[in-house]
Design a protein around this motif. Structure first.
Motif, PDB file in Angstrom:
ATOM      1  N   GLY A  22      -2.725   3.391  -0.226  1.00 50.04           N
ATOM      2  CA  GLY A  22      -1.271   3.521  -0.342  1.00 50.04           C
ATOM      3  C   GLY A  22      -0.896   4.765  -1.136  1.00 50.04           C
ATOM      4  N   LEU A  23      -1.651   5.026  -2.202  1.00 50.58           N
ATOM      5  CA  LEU A  23      -1.338   6.193  -3.044  1.00 50.58           C
ATOM      6  C   LEU A  23      -1.574   7.500  -2.286  1.00 50.58           C
ATOM      7  N   VAL A  24      -2.702   7.558  -1.568  1.00 55.73           N
ATOM      8  CA  VAL A  24      -3.013   8.792  -0.836  1.00 55.73           C
ATOM      9  C   VAL A  24      -1.950   9.013   0.248  1.00 55.73           C
ATOM     10  N   CYS A  25      -1.632   7.954   0.972  1.00 57.31           N
ATOM     11  CA  CYS A  25      -0.610   8.058   2.016  1.00 57.31           C
ATOM     12  C   CYS A  25       0.704   8.535   1.380  1.00 57.31           C
ATOM     13  N   GLY A  26       1.067   7.905   0.255  1.00 55.73           N
ATOM     14  CA  GLY A  26       2.309   8.257  -0.445  1.00 55.73           C
ATOM     15  C   GLY A  26       2.325   9.708  -0.899  1.00 55.73           C
ATOM     16  N   CYS A  27       1.204  10.195  -1.400  1.00 55.52           N
ATOM     17  CA  CYS A  27       1.151  11.585  -1.893  1.00 55.52           C
ATOM     18  C   CYS A  27       1.419  12.580  -0.766  1.00 55.52           C
ATOM     19  N   TYR A  28       0.747  12.366   0.389  1.00 59.89           N
ATOM     20  CA  TYR A  28       0.961  13.317   1.497  1.00 59.89           C
ATOM     21  C   TYR A  28       2.410  13.253   1.992  1.00 59.89           C
ATOM     22  N   LEU A  29       2.955  12.024   2.058  1.00 61.51           N
ATOM     23  CA  LEU A  29       4.329  11.889   2.545  1.00 61.51           C
ATOM     24  C   LEU A  29       5.305  12.556   1.582  1.00 61.51           C
ATOM     25  N   ALA A  30       5.162  12.239   0.291  1.00 67.25           N
ATOM     26  CA  ALA A  30       6.107  12.771  -0.695  1.00 67.25           C
ATOM     27  C   ALA A  30       6.016  14.290  -0.782  1.00 67.25           C
ATOM     28  N   LYS A  31       4.780  14.802  -0.624  1.00 65.72           N
ATOM     29  CA  LYS A  31       4.603  16.263  -0.656  1.00 65.72           C
ATOM     30  C   LYS A  31       5.376  16.916   0.500  1.00 65.72           C
ATOM     31  N   ALA A  32       5.495  16.174   1.615  1.00 63.33           N
ATOM     32  CA  ALA A  32       6.214  16.709   2.780  1.00 63.33           C
ATOM     33  C   ALA A  32       7.708  16.369   2.711  1.00 63.33           C
ATOM     34  N   ASN A  33       8.178  16.032   1.499  1.00 62.26           N
ATOM     35  CA  ASN A  33       9.599  15.727   1.266  1.00 62.26           C
ATOM     36  C   ASN A  33      10.109  14.469   1.962  1.00 62.26           C
ATOM     37  N   VAL A  34       9.201  13.576   2.303  1.00 62.26           N
ATOM     38  CA  VAL A  34       9.627  12.281   2.841  1.00 62.26           C
ATOM     39  C   VAL A  34      10.000  11.422   1.625  1.00 62.26           C
ATOM     40  N   ARG A  35      11.109  10.674   1.730  1.00 65.47           N
ATOM     41  CA  ARG A  35      11.522   9.827   0.587  1.00 65.47           C
ATOM     42  C   ARG A  35      10.716   8.526   0.627  1.00 65.47           C
ATOM     43  N   VAL A  36       9.847   8.370  -0.361  1.00 67.60           N
ATOM     44  CA  VAL A  36       8.906   7.239  -0.343  1.00 67.60           C
ATOM     45  C   VAL A  36       9.034   6.375  -1.600  1.00 67.60           C
ATOM     46  N   LEU A  37       8.975   5.079  -1.382  1.00 61.15           N
ATOM     47  CA  LEU A  37       8.873   4.137  -2.499  1.00 61.15           C
ATOM     48  C   LEU A  37       7.579   3.357  -2.325  1.00 61.15           C
ATOM     49  N   ILE A  38       6.782   3.273  -3.400  1.00 62.96           N
ATOM     50  CA  ILE A  38       5.605   2.385  -3.370  1.00 62.96           C
ATOM     51  C   ILE A  38       5.905   1.206  -4.290  1.00 62.96           C
ATOM     52  N   VAL A  39       5.724  -0.006  -3.759  1.00 63.59           N
ATOM     53  CA  VAL A  39       5.922  -1.210  -4.569  1.00 63.59           C
ATOM     54  C   VAL A  39       4.553  -1.813  -4.854  1.00 63.59           C
ATOM     55  N   GLU A  40       4.221  -2.003  -6.109  1.00 61.49           N
ATOM     56  CA  GLU A  40       2.886  -2.498  -6.489  1.00 61.49           C
ATOM     57  C   GLU A  40       2.986  -3.760  -7.335  1.00 61.49           C
ATOM     58  N   HIS A  41       2.210  -4.741  -6.957  1.00 58.90           N
ATOM     59  CA  HIS A  41       2.141  -6.044  -7.627  1.00 58.90           C
ATOM     60  C   HIS A  41       1.611  -5.941  -9.065  1.00 58.90           C
ATOM     61  N   HIS A  42       0.563  -5.155  -9.274  1.00 62.29           N
ATOM     62  CA  HIS A  42      -0.100  -5.049 -10.580  1.00 62.29           C
ATOM     63  C   HIS A  42       0.724  -4.130 -11.496  1.00 62.29           C
ATOM     64  N   ASP A  43       0.375  -4.135 -12.793  1.00 63.89           N
ATOM     65  CA  ASP A  43       1.118  -3.247 -13.704  1.00 63.89           C
ATOM     66  C   ASP A  43       0.492  -1.862 -13.797  1.00 63.89           C
ATOM     67  N   LYS A  44      -0.532  -1.606 -12.958  1.00 65.68           N
ATOM     68  CA  LYS A  44      -1.117  -0.259 -12.895  1.00 65.68           C
ATOM     69  C   LYS A  44      -1.474   0.073 -11.451  1.00 65.68           C
ATOM     70  N   PRO A  45      -1.514   1.354 -11.098  1.00 65.06           N
ATOM     71  CA  PRO A  45      -1.880   1.701  -9.724  1.00 65.06           C
ATOM     72  C   PRO A  45      -3.386   1.660  -9.527  1.00 65.06           C
TER      73      PRO A  45
END
Ligand SMILES: Cc1cc2nc3c(=O)[nH]c(=O)nc-3n(C[C@H](O)[C@H](O)[C@H](O)COP(=O)(O)OP(=O)(O)OC[C@H]3O[C@@H](n4cnc5c(N)ncnc54)[C@H](O)[C@@H]3O)c2cc1C
Length: 491
Positions: A22-45
């Motif tokens: 999820g983090l890797v996917c999010g990084c590439y998307l956000a770098k390409a200016n896609v507006r991304v939200l990651i929701v995580e159950h745990h208190d750390k990634p």
């Protein structure tokens, strides 16, 4: 229906879970200016790639080292490079990397595969030529012919094609334990990838603990403008007319988005979060899940460097029947611990010594040991106080490597399948998602693209055609999915 509170903006993409995929996917998307939200159950990634602290010791919860970091070639290397993170992480190495202790011999896996090869040739001189053929095949640049030869067979079959000596075949099967399945079931393709990217390349350890890696990705993701919401659960994926409309949080908030990427367990994704009777919910139940793990984390008030050479892991076997050891359906099915709760003797354990590579993980003159074995199906075992019984068996085995270990134990923690499930929500604490069996490592068998428009999967519940578990493969999956989504969002 929860009321929409407008607390969150509309996002182009919402990712459920901040595992590495999820983090890797999010990084590439956000770098390409896609507006991304990651929701995580745990208190750390990080999902399974996280660390925790107790009394000054930093323990890695599950992942103990990274593979595929070879300069200019490895998947993880290229991801770090793409996000300008190479100079922000110090990847430590050990030589030897791994030590395999069998009843009658000890074999080292070295950082440089030439040395591993030589060691095997000395031990099995009559197999010299075959060892070279095997190593050359695994490391071959002709990937298409490697794939063609391995795609439909098990690792056991592949070994039979190269070797005669049964003991050598058994020894080469030991590292397949990283896939959590027996060599007769393990996909030869996934096994060759494992050998190529982890075993023969040695492992890489991020200084400061395994958590440093997801922390770095999470930090970069936020710098790109991505939003990461920790300690929140997605309770539902909103689907209307077979189209994704967004997600619901357990707290009641609704977040709008036409694209949702689930890095979560696939059973939960289709049975709990979407529950719209799609074809995947039926299919996922028929697939084989990887086992879970029983893990003991120990903080020792002694310096292990005085007792042993620096290396990442020891595979300690008291039998040559590696096939039986990794056959979780039979031997290590916790639900079958003897009818009266008597715990079997352990035939193997896998031990990790992170403070031998990074001393700062433990207080001065102290050390960390982690020991684990694959297990399955805790149901039925919990009533027998089985944790303590297996713990004691593990300590008895560890005594062989660290004499008198018990008197050094300062911190002790145990994780069982329930614990793994609690922190990552993987069903039954499944350690590696879909098992990398021959049948399940086929291209597009359980792909990222789902039958619901706008819903995608990423992580170790997705088949990539080369095996699904492990940090490099889930990262590869996240990167590929991001490339597809960037094209979709910009069209
Ligand atoms: C004991 C053990 C040792 C291992 N050792 C290694 C190793 O040394 N090297 C290696 O490469 N691999 C190793 N692996 C395998 C590796 O950890 C996994 O294959 C990989 O981490 C999976 O990553 P992922 O991103 O697919 O999912 P996960 O790590 O499972 O992450 C999924 C994330 O989604 C979150 N989530 C799930 N549902 C929801 C929800 N509804 N709402 C919000 N968040 C949600 C979870 O909290 C989690 O953070 C090991 C695994 C285990 C268990």
């Amino acid at each position: 229906m929860p009321t929409e509170k407008n607390k969150y903006d509309k996002y182009d993409v919402v990712i459920v879970g901040a595992g590495i995929s999820g983090l890797v996917c999010g990084c590439y998307l956000a770098k390409a200016n896609v507006r991304v939200l990651i929701v995580e159950h745990h208190d750390k990634p990080g999902g399974y790639c996280t660390s925790f602290s107790r009394k000054g010791y930093t323990f890695d919860a599950a992942v103990h080292y990274l593979g595929s970091c070879r300069e200019n070639e490895g998947i993880i290397y290229s991801i770090l490079k793409d996000h300008s993170l190479l100079d922000k992480i110090n990847l430590l190495r050990n030589d030897p990397c791994e030590k395999i202790i069998m009843p009658n011999e000890t074999i080292y896996i070295r950082k440089d595969n030439e040395n591993t090869r030589e060691e095997l040739k000395q031990k099995f001189p009559e197999e010299k030529g075959n060892i070279d053929r095997f190593f050359n095949f695994i490391l071959s640049g002709e990937l298409l012919s490697v794939i063609a030869k391995t795609r439909y067979i098990s690792f056991e079959k592949l070994l039979n094609e190269f070797f005669i000596d049964p003991k050598l075949k058994i020894i080469l099967s030991v590292p397949i334990g990283n896939l959590g399945i027996a060599p007769s079931k393990a996909s030869a393709l996934a096994s060759v990838f494992l050998y190529r990217e982890y075993i023969l390349d040695g492992g890489y350890y991020p200084e400061g603990g395994i958590q440093s890696f997801p922390d770095l990705l999470a930090c970069r993701f936020r710098e790109y403008g991505g939003e990461l919401l920790l300690s929140h659960d997605v309770s539902g994926i909103i689907v209307e007319n077979r189209k994704v409309m967004g997600v619901k949080l357990r707290e009641g908030d609704v977040i709008r988005s036409n694209i949702v990427v689930s890095n979560a367990d696939a059973v939960n994704t289709f049975e709990k979060m979407t529950s719209c009777g799609c074809e995947e919910s039926e299919k996922i139940r028929k697939l084989e899940m990887s086992p879970s793990a029983f893990i003991v984390y120990l903080g020792l008030n002694t310096d292990l460097e005085k007792v042993m050479e620096r290396h990442f892991s020891t595979w300690l076997f008291s039998t040559y029947d590696v096939e039986r050891c990794y056959d979780t359906e039979n031997n290590y099915n916790l639900g079958k611990i003897d009818g009266r709760g008597k715990v079997f003797d352990l035939d193997y354990i896998i031990c990790h010594f992170p403070s031998l590579i990074d001393k700062k993980l433990a207080p001065e003159n102290r050390s960390i040991v982690r020991a684990m074995l694959w297990v399955k199906d805790e149901n039925g075992a919990t009533k027998y106080n089985y944790e303590e019984k297996i713990y004691k068996k593990i300590i008895t085995k560890l005594e062989k490597i660290i004499p008198d270990i018990e008197k050094f134990i300062e911190v002790k923690e145990i994780a069982v399948p329930r614990t793994l499930n609690r922190y990552t929500l993987n069903s039954n604490g499944s350690a590696l998602g879909l098992a990398s069996t021959v049948a399940q490592v086929d291209k597009n068998y359980f792909p990222s693209q789902t039958s619901i428009s706008g819903l995608y999967l990423t992580g170790h519940w997705v088949t990539n055609g080369i095996g699904q578990s492990g940090i490099p493969l889930v990262a590869y999956c996240g990167r590929n999915l991001a490339a597809t989504l960037i094209r979709n969002v910009s069209n």
